[in-house]
Scaffold this motif. Structure first.
Motif, short mmCIF file in Angstrom:
data_model
loop_
_atom_site.label_atom_id
_atom_site.label_comp_id
_atom_site.label_asym_id
_atom_site.label_seq_id
_atom_site.Cartn_x
_atom_site.Cartn_y
_atom_site.Cartn_z
N ASN A 89 18.46 110.15 -48.38
CA ASN A 89 18.62 109.29 -47.27
C ASN A 89 18.91 107.81 -47.72
O ASN A 89 18.14 106.78 -47.26
CB ASN A 89 17.09 109.17 -46.55
CG ASN A 89 17.31 108.79 -45.01
OD1 ASN A 89 18.29 109.01 -44.33
ND2 ASN A 89 16.24 108.13 -44.37
N LEU A 90 19.79 107.44 -48.47
CA LEU A 90 20.16 106.45 -49.14
C LEU A 90 21.43 105.76 -48.34
O LEU A 90 22.40 106.86 -48.11
CB LEU A 90 20.43 106.30 -50.58
CG LEU A 90 19.30 106.88 -51.35
CD1 LEU A 90 19.60 106.83 -52.81
CD2 LEU A 90 18.36 105.90 -51.37
N VAL A 91 21.67 104.51 -48.46
CA VAL A 91 23.15 104.01 -47.97
C VAL A 91 24.04 104.28 -49.12
O VAL A 91 23.88 103.40 -50.11
CB VAL A 91 23.05 102.45 -47.32
CG1 VAL A 91 24.32 102.49 -47.07
CG2 VAL A 91 21.90 102.78 -46.26
N GLU A 92 25.08 105.04 -49.40
CA GLU A 92 25.49 105.29 -50.65
C GLU A 92 26.40 104.08 -51.18
O GLU A 92 26.69 103.91 -52.06
CB GLU A 92 26.60 106.85 -50.39
CG GLU A 92 25.58 107.81 -50.21
CD GLU A 92 25.16 108.58 -51.56
OE1 GLU A 92 25.78 108.29 -52.55
OE2 GLU A 92 24.02 109.16 -51.57
N ARG A 93 26.91 103.70 -50.10
CA ARG A 93 28.10 102.39 -50.36
C ARG A 93 27.25 101.31 -50.81
O ARG A 93 27.93 100.29 -51.46
CB ARG A 93 28.89 102.14 -49.02
CG ARG A 93 28.11 101.59 -47.88
CD ARG A 93 28.95 101.51 -46.53
NE ARG A 93 28.12 101.11 -45.63
CZ ARG A 93 27.60 99.87 -45.32
NH1 ARG A 93 27.85 98.82 -46.19
NH2 ARG A 93 27.01 99.75 -44.26
N ASN A 99 19.19 99.33 -51.44
CA ASN A 99 18.76 100.40 -51.20
C ASN A 99 17.15 100.37 -51.22
O ASN A 99 16.45 100.36 -50.38
CB ASN A 99 19.20 101.61 -51.60
CG ASN A 99 20.43 102.12 -50.91
OD1 ASN A 99 20.28 102.81 -49.87
ND2 ASN A 99 21.57 101.89 -51.52
N VAL A 100 16.75 99.92 -52.32
CA VAL A 100 15.32 99.60 -52.56
C VAL A 100 14.65 98.76 -51.69
O VAL A 100 13.55 98.80 -50.77
CB VAL A 100 15.10 99.13 -53.86
CG1 VAL A 100 13.46 98.90 -54.21
CG2 VAL A 100 15.30 100.22 -55.07
N LEU A 101 15.63 97.49 -51.37
CA LEU A 101 14.99 96.27 -50.58
C LEU A 101 14.84 96.98 -49.07
O LEU A 101 14.22 96.24 -48.20
CB LEU A 101 15.92 95.14 -50.67
CG LEU A 101 15.76 94.31 -51.86
CD1 LEU A 101 17.08 93.42 -52.20
CD2 LEU A 101 14.37 93.69 -51.85
N ARG A 141 24.53 98.90 -59.33
CA ARG A 141 25.51 99.73 -59.29
C ARG A 141 25.53 100.65 -57.76
O ARG A 141 24.24 100.65 -57.37
CB ARG A 141 25.18 101.01 -60.34
CG ARG A 141 26.43 102.03 -60.33
CD ARG A 141 26.19 103.11 -61.71
NE ARG A 141 26.47 102.43 -62.86
CZ ARG A 141 26.43 102.89 -63.83
NH1 ARG A 141 26.11 104.19 -64.12
NH2 ARG A 141 26.34 102.29 -64.87
N ARG A 142 26.54 101.06 -57.25
CA ARG A 142 26.44 101.74 -56.00
C ARG A 142 25.70 102.94 -56.11
O ARG A 142 25.74 103.93 -57.21
CB ARG A 142 27.74 102.16 -55.48
CG ARG A 142 28.57 100.81 -54.62
CD ARG A 142 30.03 101.18 -54.17
NE ARG A 142 30.47 100.02 -53.82
CZ ARG A 142 31.61 99.98 -52.89
NH1 ARG A 142 32.11 101.31 -52.75
NH2 ARG A 142 31.97 99.12 -52.62
N GLY A 149 19.00 113.04 -59.34
CA GLY A 149 17.50 112.56 -59.98
C GLY A 149 17.45 110.95 -59.81
O GLY A 149 16.51 110.47 -59.54
N GLN A 150 18.40 110.41 -60.29
CA GLN A 150 18.28 108.97 -60.17
C GLN A 150 18.31 108.38 -58.61
O GLN A 150 17.44 107.57 -58.43
CB GLN A 150 19.54 108.13 -60.57
CG GLN A 150 19.98 108.45 -62.30
CD GLN A 150 21.01 108.27 -62.75
OE1 GLN A 150 22.09 108.49 -62.27
NE2 GLN A 150 21.12 107.85 -64.02
N LYS A 151 19.02 109.11 -57.72
CA LYS A 151 18.71 108.68 -56.19
C LYS A 151 17.27 109.18 -55.84
O LYS A 151 17.04 108.14 -55.04
CB LYS A 151 19.88 109.64 -55.55
CG LYS A 151 21.14 109.19 -55.58
CD LYS A 151 22.13 110.22 -54.91
CE LYS A 151 23.52 109.84 -55.05
NZ LYS A 151 24.55 110.74 -54.44
N GLN A 152 16.73 109.95 -56.24
CA GLN A 152 15.48 110.28 -55.89
C GLN A 152 14.77 109.29 -56.30
O GLN A 152 13.56 108.77 -55.72
CB GLN A 152 15.01 111.56 -56.41
CG GLN A 152 13.91 112.11 -55.28
CD GLN A 152 14.12 112.26 -53.77
OE1 GLN A 152 14.14 111.32 -53.44
NE2 GLN A 152 14.20 113.54 -53.21
N ARG A 153 14.76 108.83 -57.51
CA ARG A 153 13.93 107.55 -58.12
C ARG A 153 14.32 106.39 -57.42
O ARG A 153 13.41 105.63 -57.07
CB ARG A 153 14.37 107.32 -59.73
CG ARG A 153 13.70 108.59 -60.51
CD ARG A 153 14.01 108.29 -61.81
NE ARG A 153 14.98 108.94 -62.35
CZ ARG A 153 15.80 108.39 -63.54
NH1 ARG A 153 15.04 107.43 -64.22
NH2 ARG A 153 16.69 108.93 -63.93
#
Length: 251
Positions: A89-93, A99-101, A141-142, A149-153
């Protein structure tokens, strides 16, 4: 404390999805919910932050009932409940730190959220959390360039910046390889203790649930059939849950 009392939900008449669900969880506890597909695990999670409206019972967070909260009160409760999703559920661009913010949006006015107006303190906290999840070098990085695994973190860091009392994880490792799955599970376990929060994760991976969770809740046909410390999970209980021998899943 999170308390669930007599939770009920039906999607169709005479076909209950949840029946008399009761449990309570203290801060600093990592709980795994297991059970076959369609057992009601996701329905429980979506009820806990009222993404769906259930039919009866109570969901109490530090004594306040989410089920009877008005819109303003519910928004306040949701700020205290982070979510980690199977599909990230991230904004990939956008960048990792952006995304964290996004985890701070619940604290922002609509205008401030639209224009990404974050304080320096919030940006610094985002960097600190990225360091905790091992991604500080990826801050600019985008997200489209990251592994699963990185996206989940990133998703975990985004939930933590909410300053939650509870983190709900819906199949957080279902799309990950075994090594990344263990990394994410260890991270969830460690952060639950460090931040003294409640973490509840729906899992299909029985062995990892037993290895990392403090406690396991077993759901079958919308009913709780097990609620004990994870080391109490036995072959007999698993056979009751799944109607088959799944002994190898414990290894």
């Amino acid at each position: 404390m999170l308390e669930v009392k007599h939770l009920e939900k039906s999607y169709q008449k005479d076909k209950p999805a949840l029946t008399d669900i009761n449990f309570s969880v203290e801060p600093g506890t990592f709980v795994a919910i297991i059970g076959p597909s369609g057992a009601g695990k996701t329905t429980i999670l979506r009820s806990l932050n009222q993404l769906i409206k259930d039919d009866g019972g109570q969901i109490l967070l530090d004594g306040g009932d989410l089920r009877t909260a008005n819109k303003t009160q519910l928004r306040g409760y949701r700020r205290q409940i982070g979510m980690v999703f199977q599909n990230y559920n991230l904004v990939e661009r956008l960048t990792v730190i952006e995304n964290v913010l996004h985890g701070r949006l619940g604290y922002k006015s609509t205008l401030a959220g639209m224009f990404g107006r974050y304080t320096e303190a919030e940006k610094q906290e985002a960097m600190t959390l990225l360091e905790k999840v091992g991604l500080e070098e990826f801050a600019l990085r985008r997200c489209s360039e990251l592994s699963g695994g990185q996206k989940q973190r990133v998703g975990i860091a985004r939930s933590l910046i909410q300053h939650p009392k509870v983190i709900l994880c819906d199949e957080p490792i279902a799309s990950l390889d075994p090594a990344s799955s263990q990394t994410v599970m260890q991270l969830l376990k460690d952060l639950t203790t460090e931040f003294n929060i409640i973490c509840i994760a729906n899992l299909h991976q029985i062995g990892l649930a037993k290895d990392y969770a403090d406690r396991i809740i077993g759901i079958r046909h919308g009913k709780m059939v097990f609620d004990e410390d994870s080391d109490m999970l036995s072959e007999e209980i698993l056979e009751t849950l799944y109607d088959q021998n799944v002994t190898e899943e414990l290894n």
